[in-house]
Design a protein around this motif. Structure first.
Motif, PDB file in Angstrom:
ATOM      1  N   ASP A   1      -3.925 -50.633 -14.837  1.00 36.56           N
ATOM      2  CA  ASP A   1      -3.990 -51.011 -13.418  1.00 36.56           C
ATOM      3  C   ASP A   1      -4.806 -50.002 -12.617  1.00 36.56           C
ATOM      4  O   ASP A   1      -5.632 -50.384 -11.784  1.00 36.56           O
ATOM      5  N   LEU A   2      -4.583 -48.723 -12.873  1.00 32.77           N
ATOM      6  CA  LEU A   2      -5.305 -47.690 -12.120  1.00 32.77           C
ATOM      7  C   LEU A   2      -6.788 -47.666 -12.500  1.00 32.77           C
ATOM      8  O   LEU A   2      -7.645 -47.452 -11.644  1.00 32.77           O
ATOM      9  N   GLU A   3      -7.088 -47.887 -13.775  1.00 34.00           N
ATOM     10  CA  GLU A   3      -8.488 -47.880 -14.206  1.00 34.00           C
ATOM     11  C   GLU A   3      -9.266 -49.054 -13.633  1.00 34.00           C
ATOM     12  O   GLU A   3     -10.471 -48.941 -13.402  1.00 34.00           O
ATOM     13  N   ARG A   4      -8.580 -50.178 -13.426  1.00 33.30           N
ATOM     14  CA  ARG A   4      -9.251 -51.347 -12.839  1.00 33.30           C
ATOM     15  C   ARG A   4      -9.751 -51.032 -11.435  1.00 33.30           C
ATOM     16  O   ARG A   4     -10.769 -51.545 -11.003  1.00 33.30           O
ATOM     17  N   GLY A   5      -9.005 -50.208 -10.703  1.00 36.99           N
ATOM     18  CA  GLY A   5      -9.444 -49.780  -9.386  1.00 36.99           C
ATOM     19  C   GLY A   5      -9.239 -50.770  -8.265  1.00 36.99           C
ATOM     20  O   GLY A   5      -9.710 -50.551  -7.154  1.00 36.99           O
ATOM     21  N   ASP A   6      -8.530 -51.856  -8.511  1.00 39.96           N
ATOM     22  CA  ASP A   6      -8.336 -52.847  -7.456  1.00 39.96           C
ATOM     23  C   ASP A   6      -6.926 -52.808  -6.863  1.00 39.96           C
ATOM     24  O   ASP A   6      -6.491 -53.747  -6.221  1.00 39.96           O
ATOM     25  N   VAL A   7      -6.240 -51.693  -7.066  1.00 39.35           N
ATOM     26  CA  VAL A   7      -4.882 -51.521  -6.541  1.00 39.35           C
ATOM     27  C   VAL A   7      -4.982 -50.766  -5.214  1.00 39.35           C
ATOM     28  O   VAL A   7      -5.686 -49.757  -5.126  1.00 39.35           O
ATOM     29  N   PRO A   8      -4.307 -51.244  -4.168  1.00 34.77           N
ATOM     30  CA  PRO A   8      -4.341 -50.525  -2.882  1.00 34.77           C
ATOM     31  C   PRO A   8      -3.850 -49.082  -3.038  1.00 34.77           C
ATOM     32  O   PRO A   8      -3.031 -48.777  -3.918  1.00 34.77           O
ATOM     33  N   LEU A   9      -4.349 -48.198  -2.188  1.00 33.09           N
ATOM     34  CA  LEU A   9      -4.073 -46.770  -2.297  1.00 33.09           C
ATOM     35  C   LEU A   9      -2.582 -46.463  -2.312  1.00 33.09           C
ATOM     36  O   LEU A   9      -2.117 -45.708  -3.172  1.00 33.09           O
ATOM     37  N   ASP A  10      -1.804 -47.036  -1.389  1.00 38.35           N
ATOM     38  CA  ASP A  10      -0.378 -46.713  -1.341  1.00 38.35           C
ATOM     39  C   ASP A  10       0.329 -47.157  -2.620  1.00 38.35           C
ATOM     40  O   ASP A  10       1.194 -46.459  -3.146  1.00 38.35           O
ATOM     41  N   GLN A  11      -0.067 -48.291  -3.170  1.00 37.14           N
ATOM     42  CA  GLN A  11       0.516 -48.752  -4.428  1.00 37.14           C
ATOM     43  C   GLN A  11       0.045 -47.873  -5.590  1.00 37.14           C
ATOM     44  O   GLN A  11       0.815 -47.584  -6.508  1.00 37.14           O
ATOM     45  N   SER A  12      -1.200 -47.427  -5.545  1.00 39.14           N
ATOM     46  CA  SER A  12      -1.723 -46.534  -6.580  1.00 39.14           C
ATOM     47  C   SER A  12      -0.902 -45.252  -6.661  1.00 39.14           C
ATOM     48  O   SER A  12      -0.590 -44.768  -7.750  1.00 39.14           O
TER      49      SER A  12
END
Length: 89
Positions: free
Chosen positions: A33-44
């Motif tokens: 999920d983190l490598e995809r880079g499409d997760v909002p910052l707060d969720q990251s």
């Protein structure tokens, strides 16, 4: 502690009940999920913190497994005479 922070702590409490395989699978999903880079910052940030909890849990389980591993000591004639820690040469 804010309600959101309290929820994160509760969410990570389930990590302690996971098997090594379950924790590793969850950690791999977080990395994807983190490598995809499409997760909002707060969720990251939240999933990164969960990843840290999962990694620590996996480390503890691996250490416990390593502590249990023993090697069999053999006598001169090749018969088992006891055990010793795997790394105790």
């Amino acid at each position: 502690m804010t309600a959101e922070a309290n929820d994160d702590v509760k969410t990570n409490e389930d990590v302690r009940a996971m098997s090594f395989e379950q924790a590793l699978d969850a950690l791999e999903k977080i990395v994807d999920d983190l490598e995809r880079g499409d997760v909002p910052l707060d969720q990251s940030i939240r999933i990164y913190e969960r990843g840290e909890a999962l990694k620590a849990h996996c480390d503890r389980l691996l250490k416990a497994a390593e502590d249990k591993v023993e090697k069999i000591r053999l006598s001169r004639d090749g018969k088992p005479v006891g055990t010793e820690p795997l790394d105790g040469e």
